[in-house]
Design an enzyme around this catalytic site. Structure first.
Site, PDB file in Angstrom:
ATOM      1  CB  ALA A 113     -40.995 -19.640 -19.982  1.00 41.25           C
ATOM      2  CG  ASP A 114     -38.295 -23.150 -15.301  1.00 36.51           C
ATOM      3  OD1 ASP A 114     -39.112 -24.091 -15.191  1.00 36.51           O
ATOM      4  OD2 ASP A 114     -37.083 -23.274 -15.043  1.00 36.51           O
ATOM      5  CB  ILE A 115     -43.875 -20.323 -12.568  1.00 35.84           C
ATOM      6  CG1 ILE A 115     -43.793 -18.935 -13.222  1.00 35.84           C
ATOM      7  CG2 ILE A 115     -44.408 -20.213 -11.141  1.00 35.84           C
ATOM      8  CD1 ILE A 115     -42.898 -17.962 -12.509  1.00 35.84           C
TER       9      ILE A 115
END
Length: 205
Positions: A113-115
């Protein structure tokens, strides 16, 4: 948050195939003034350090000057229009490294959820097999400047969630950094592990 991130890191580092390191290493946990602090593997930089526009422009100018004076050609040289010809071997290696890490996570029904480039960490040995410095350039710059022996680690699990928690985040627009946010998250509809693949696609572009 720190305890949760540490749990994800420990779990997925243990899931990695022996001899492969897809995730940043967790060395130690300690508490300072009721804050959970993580001691992580020392890395050489992030992908962001090697793709920022200003640094690329400086790199282009330096390479153009070198080519004009020496007439030599380097891997990832400039085209006639002055544009950098990207070395796709480096792009492929980065893509495979992050995709491998995500494959492990998604197989366990977890979402990073934070690439983004800042969370794609880069490591390489200080010296090559001949005892020479593996990276002799200035810190950061063009992605073509990465040494041959570099490796990729996925880091920052502060936003990571299990697929069973998705319902609690449908209206939480803090999931994913805005520039890499998937359409499902923007529209507040049901999402799954595919949002990580959207972000990875944006990073590679």
């Amino acid at each position: 948050l720190g305890v949760r991130e540490a749990s994800f890191l420990r779990y997925f580092n243990a899931k990695s195939i022996r001899g492969s390191n897809h995730f940043v290493g967790l060395r130690e946990i300690f508490y300072f003034e009721n804050h959970c602090c993580l001691v992580l593997e020392l890395c050489n930089g992030t992908l962001f350090d090697f793709i920022s526009l200003k640094q690329q422009q400086q790199q282009q100018q330096q390479q153009q000057q070198q080519q004009q004076t020496s007439g030599s050609h380097h891997r990832g040289h400039h085209s006639e229009r002055g544009q950098v010809n990207i070395d796709f071997r480096n792009i492929r290696k980065i893509a495979m490294g992050i995709a491998s890490a995500l494959a492990i996570m998604h197989n366990e029904n977890a979402i990073h959820a934070d690439i983004k480039p800042e969370n794609c960490l880069l490591v390489w040995p200080d010296y090559d097999v001949e005892g020479k410095k593996s990276y002799g350039g200035q810190y950061g710059g063009n992605i073509n400047a990465l040494p041959d022996g570099f490796d990729v680690r996925l880091g920052d699990f502060g936003n990571a969630i299990h697929i069973s928690e998705v319902g609690s985040y449908l209206k939480d627009y803090n999931i994913q950094t805005m520039a890499y946010r998937a359409p499902e998250v923007l529209m507040g509809i049901q999402f799954d592990t595919k949002i990580d693949m959207w972000s990875l696609g944006v990073v590679l572009l």
